[in-house]
Design a protein around this motif. Structure first.
Motif, mmCIF file in Angstrom:
data_model
loop_
_atom_site.group_PDB
_atom_site.id
_atom_site.type_symbol
_atom_site.label_atom_id
_atom_site.label_comp_id
_atom_site.label_asym_id
_atom_site.label_seq_id
_atom_site.Cartn_x
_atom_site.Cartn_y
_atom_site.Cartn_z
ATOM 1 N N VAL A 61 0.802 -1.422 -0.245
ATOM 2 C CA VAL A 61 0.125 -0.021 0.176
ATOM 3 C C VAL A 61 0.977 1.192 -0.077
ATOM 4 N N VAL A 62 1.755 1.431 0.542
ATOM 5 C CA VAL A 62 2.664 2.600 0.700
ATOM 6 C C VAL A 62 3.199 2.514 -0.514
ATOM 7 N N VAL A 63 4.115 1.664 -1.431
ATOM 8 C CA VAL A 63 4.325 1.896 -2.250
ATOM 9 C C VAL A 63 3.490 2.106 -3.349
ATOM 10 N N VAL A 64 2.107 1.933 -2.833
ATOM 11 C CA VAL A 64 1.588 2.396 -4.793
ATOM 12 C C VAL A 64 1.464 3.411 -4.034
ATOM 13 N N VAL A 65 0.472 3.899 -2.980
ATOM 14 C CA VAL A 65 0.914 5.187 -3.025
ATOM 15 C C VAL A 65 1.715 6.054 -3.167
ATOM 16 N N MET A 66 3.210 5.950 -2.781
ATOM 17 C CA MET A 66 4.201 6.892 -3.003
ATOM 18 C C MET A 66 4.231 7.126 -4.502
ATOM 19 N N PHE A 67 3.609 5.991 -5.346
ATOM 20 C CA PHE A 67 4.157 6.181 -6.564
ATOM 21 C C PHE A 67 3.173 6.796 -7.151
ATOM 22 N N SER A 68 1.958 6.642 -6.930
ATOM 23 C CA SER A 68 0.530 7.586 -7.641
ATOM 24 C C SER A 68 1.015 9.544 -7.296
ATOM 25 N N LEU A 69 1.420 9.880 -5.620
ATOM 26 C CA LEU A 69 1.864 11.303 -5.366
ATOM 27 C C LEU A 69 2.735 11.308 -6.955
ATOM 28 N N GLY A 70 4.300 9.983 -6.696
ATOM 29 C CA GLY A 70 4.968 10.934 -7.909
ATOM 30 C C GLY A 70 4.268 11.203 -9.048
ATOM 31 N N LEU A 71 3.497 10.576 -9.402
ATOM 32 C CA LEU A 71 3.150 10.217 -10.682
ATOM 33 C C LEU A 71 2.393 11.887 -10.748
ATOM 34 N N ALA A 72 1.677 12.149 -9.395
ATOM 35 C CA ALA A 72 0.468 13.642 -9.700
ATOM 36 C C ALA A 72 1.680 14.232 -9.868
ATOM 37 N N ALA A 73 2.417 14.577 -8.945
ATOM 38 C CA ALA A 73 3.793 15.642 -8.583
ATOM 39 C C ALA A 73 4.901 15.864 -10.498
ATOM 40 N N TRP A 74 4.366 14.660 -10.618
ATOM 41 C CA TRP A 74 5.403 14.852 -12.527
ATOM 42 C C TRP A 74 4.501 15.588 -12.684
ATOM 43 N N ALA A 75 2.395 14.670 -12.971
ATOM 44 C CA ALA A 75 2.409 15.969 -13.980
ATOM 45 C C ALA A 75 2.061 17.453 -13.990
ATOM 46 N N ARG A 76 2.230 17.534 -12.472
ATOM 47 C CA ARG A 76 1.900 18.545 -11.534
ATOM 48 C C ARG A 76 3.158 19.772 -12.104
ATOM 49 N N ALA A 77 4.531 19.226 -12.857
ATOM 50 C CA ALA A 77 5.374 19.761 -12.972
ATOM 51 C C ALA A 77 5.627 19.980 -14.245
ATOM 52 N N GLY A 78 4.325 19.772 -15.534
ATOM 53 C CA GLY A 78 4.829 20.159 -16.712
ATOM 54 C C GLY A 78 3.066 21.000 -16.978
ATOM 55 N N HIS A 79 2.387 20.450 -16.179
ATOM 56 C CA HIS A 79 1.269 20.889 -16.506
ATOM 57 C C HIS A 79 0.623 22.341 -15.359
ATOM 58 N N GLY A 80 1.128 21.942 -14.074
ATOM 59 C CA GLY A 80 0.281 22.800 -12.778
ATOM 60 C C GLY A 80 0.361 23.971 -13.290
ATOM 61 N N GLU A 81 -0.871 24.425 -13.078
ATOM 62 C CA GLU A 81 -0.595 26.734 -12.335
ATOM 63 C C GLU A 81 -0.478 26.874 -10.970
ATOM 64 N N PRO A 82 0.724 27.160 -11.419
ATOM 65 C CA PRO A 82 1.725 27.921 -10.296
ATOM 66 C C PRO A 82 0.510 28.971 -9.260
ATOM 67 N N ALA A 83 0.900 28.805 -8.156
ATOM 68 C CA ALA A 83 -0.047 29.997 -7.878
ATOM 69 C C ALA A 83 0.638 31.589 -7.676
ATOM 70 N N HIS A 104 7.496 26.532 -8.584
ATOM 71 C CA HIS A 104 6.247 25.895 -8.313
ATOM 72 C C HIS A 104 6.602 24.198 -9.209
ATOM 73 N N ARG A 105 7.107 24.558 -10.488
ATOM 74 C CA ARG A 105 7.343 22.898 -11.329
ATOM 75 C C ARG A 105 9.250 22.741 -10.586
ATOM 76 N N LYS A 106 9.921 23.681 -10.165
ATOM 77 C CA LYS A 106 11.301 22.530 -9.394
ATOM 78 C C LYS A 106 10.278 21.861 -8.993
ATOM 79 N N MET A 107 9.767 22.555 -7.472
ATOM 80 C CA MET A 107 9.742 22.152 -6.218
ATOM 81 C C MET A 107 8.639 20.372 -6.743
ATOM 82 N N ALA A 108 7.792 20.350 -7.643
ATOM 83 C CA ALA A 108 6.780 19.360 -8.434
ATOM 84 C C ALA A 108 8.200 18.164 -8.447
ATOM 85 N N ALA A 109 9.022 18.735 -9.374
ATOM 86 C CA ALA A 109 9.360 17.892 -10.575
ATOM 87 C C ALA A 109 10.478 16.859 -8.798
#
Length: 79
Positions: A20-42, A50-55
């Motif tokens: 469960v921990v590995v699946v959650v960590m991988f999911s959080l990694g995918l979400a952060a990776w997507a934010r690094a390229g597509h998120g709207e910064p504050a 914002h992108r560097k922190m997400a990456a």
């Protein structure tokens, strides 16, 4: 041949928990990776930060998953 059910249950619980921990960590990694390229910064933070922190977050999550997998392989493979 007797089975120590307490130990077997402990191994099952630990395996389930780590899975469960590995699946959650991988999911959080995918979400952060997507934010690094597509998120709207504050508005008050620079977009670059914002992108560097997400990456960095994504890389840390993926590294944690890799470390758990490597440790599991190390436990299984004799040597």
């Amino acid at each position: 041949m007797d089975v120590d059910w307490g130990t077997l249950g402990g191994v099952f619980g630990a395996s389930l928990g780590i899975t469960v921990v590995v699946v959650v960590m991988f999911s959080l990694g995918l979400a952060a990776w997507a934010r690094a390229g597509h998120g709207e910064p504050a508005p008050d933070t620079p977009p670059d930060r914002h992108r560097k922190m997400a990456a960095v977050t994504a890389v840390l999550c993926f590294a944690a998953c890799l470390a758990v997998a490597a440790y599991g392989i190390d436990l299984i493979v004799p040597g």
